[in-house]
Design a protein around this motif. Structure first.
Motif, PDB file in Angstrom:
ATOM      1  N   ILE A  52       0.851  -1.193   0.000  1.00 47.09           N
ATOM      2  CA  ILE A  52       0.000   0.000   0.000  1.00 47.09           C
ATOM      3  C   ILE A  52       0.886   1.241   0.000  1.00 47.09           C
ATOM      4  O   ILE A  52       1.666   1.449   0.926  1.00 47.09           O
ATOM      5  N   THR A 109      -3.041   5.951   1.119  1.00 46.67           N
ATOM      6  CA  THR A 109      -4.429   5.742   1.528  1.00 46.67           C
ATOM      7  C   THR A 109      -5.097   7.096   1.675  1.00 46.67           C
ATOM      8  O   THR A 109      -4.484   8.036   2.192  1.00 46.67           O
ATOM      9  N   TYR A 168      -4.248   5.672   8.811  1.00 48.77           N
ATOM     10  CA  TYR A 168      -3.205   5.956   7.822  1.00 48.77           C
ATOM     11  C   TYR A 168      -1.894   5.280   8.209  1.00 48.77           C
ATOM     12  O   TYR A 168      -1.218   4.672   7.400  1.00 48.77           O
ATOM     13  N   LEU A 191      -1.919   1.511   7.694  1.00 48.29           N
ATOM     14  CA  LEU A 191      -2.029   1.044   6.308  1.00 48.29           C
ATOM     15  C   LEU A 191      -0.800   1.373   5.473  1.00 48.29           C
ATOM     16  O   LEU A 191      -0.398   0.587   4.611  1.00 48.29           O
ATOM     17  N   HIS A 192      -0.235   2.511   5.739  1.00 55.06           N
ATOM     18  CA  HIS A 192       0.841   2.969   4.856  1.00 55.06           C
ATOM     19  C   HIS A 192       2.036   2.025   4.875  1.00 55.06           C
ATOM     20  O   HIS A 192       2.573   1.700   5.923  1.00 55.06           O
ATOM     21  N   MET A 239     -13.022   5.467   1.119  1.00 53.60           N
ATOM     22  CA  MET A 239     -11.597   5.223   1.338  1.00 53.60           C
ATOM     23  C   MET A 239     -10.999   4.694   0.049  1.00 53.60           C
ATOM     24  O   MET A 239     -11.600   3.858  -0.627  1.00 53.60           O
ATOM     25  N   ILE A 266      -7.460   3.103  -1.503  1.00 51.68           N
ATOM     26  CA  ILE A 266      -6.128   2.550  -1.265  1.00 51.68           C
ATOM     27  C   ILE A 266      -5.401   2.427  -2.598  1.00 51.68           C
ATOM     28  O   ILE A 266      -5.958   1.890  -3.557  1.00 51.68           O
TER      29      ILE A 266
END
Length: 263
Positions: free
Chosen positions: A23, A26, A43, A46-47, A96, A98
């Motif tokens: 990812i 996001t 964030y 996920l990043h 959202m 991604i």
DNA sequence: TTCCATGTTCCGCA
DNA sequence: TTGCGGAACATGGA
């Protein structure tokens, strides 16, 4: 759309499109969809992470971010996922977005904003904290356990089936179908049923959910199912009697007054 | 314009 | 204490 079988479909979709891709970015396009954690936290988790697998539980979908915990997805009444490659425009109602290293995207959509995105360290702990019972299709929910739980419960059957703290996964649509296939009136009380009726209800729940989950929630081909005949003036696919609706536990439930007697 | 909608949550009441 | 009705949330579609 999203009750248990639909979320099974969502899991398949995510698994077949979005796993093991890094990812890179996001974007939360409406902060209100993030609940139970901060947008910043989401964030952060996920990043740079990859989704390595998913777990579906009732109406919840958890995506494993490995060392970064889990992404929690709940779809509310109008949520879904859309994966697309290249530089297409995000679909309408994307809340959202991604971006993956390869250039593809996964969008979480929610028209009515009733869904929920969050992060968790552990799915089971998250479920416990939110008072979510066992997945209605899991091995944990045996006939005996179902019968025991239902007979302790007071009140009408339909709200009991929809109570996520008892068993999670059934909503308004599937509770209608389960009651129809069990031949039980939605207002009957669990305490009024004998064991064989409760067993029949259990079997109907499992059969309905299993069949629908296999289709990933697309049950439009099941012509004999009541839910494809919900609505004013529609008739029961089994006996032809006009279906009726009642308001129960704040929802509109449909049933066949012939096939689902109160006594 | 009004009502209804596949979900959850909170409040007041019985 | 449990369960229910109703409202709230938020928005679009019939």
């Amino acid at each position: 759309m999203p009750e248990l079988p639909d979320v099974v479909g969502m899991k398949r979709y995510l698994d077949s499109t979005s796993l093991h891709q890094k990812i890179t970015h996001t974007q939360i396009r409406d902060d209100r969809i993030v609940k139970g954690c901060s947008v910043q936290m989401l964030y952060r988790r996920l990043h740079g992470a990859k989704m390595t697998g998913t777990v579906q539980h009732g109406k919840f979908l958890f995506a494993d971010l490995s060392a970064d915990g889990w992404l929690v997805l709940h779809f509310g009444m109008t949520g879904s996922l859309a994966y697309y490659s290249r530089d297409e425009k995000p679909p309408e109602y994307t809340r959202m977005l991604i971006d993956f290293a390869g250039g593809a995207h996964l969008a979480y959509l929610s028209k009515r904003m009733l869904g929920r995105l969050s992060v968790a360290d552990d799915p089971q702990k998250y479920l416990d904290d939110n008072d979510v019972g066992p997945d209605a299709l899991s091995d944990e929910v045996t006939a005996d356990r179902f019968i025991e739980a239902m007979s302790e419960r007071r009140g009408a059957l339909k709200p009991a089936l929809m109570d996520q703290s008892l068993f999670s996964g059934l909503g308004n649509i599937y509770s209608d179908e389960v009651l129809f296939q069990a031949g039980l009136h939605p207002r009957l009380e669990a305490a009024d049923l004998d064991t064989s009726q409760l067993r029949k209800l259990y079997k109907a729940m499992r059969t309905v959910l299993k069949a629908a989950a296999e289709e990933g929630g697309d049950i439009s081909g099941f012509g004999q199912w009541l839910v494809n005949h919900r609505g004013k003036g529609k008739t029961c696919p089994r006996c032809g009697t006009e279906v009726k609706s009642i308001s129960i536990a704040g929802r509109r439930g449909w049933f066949c007054p012939e096939c689902q007697r109160k006594s």
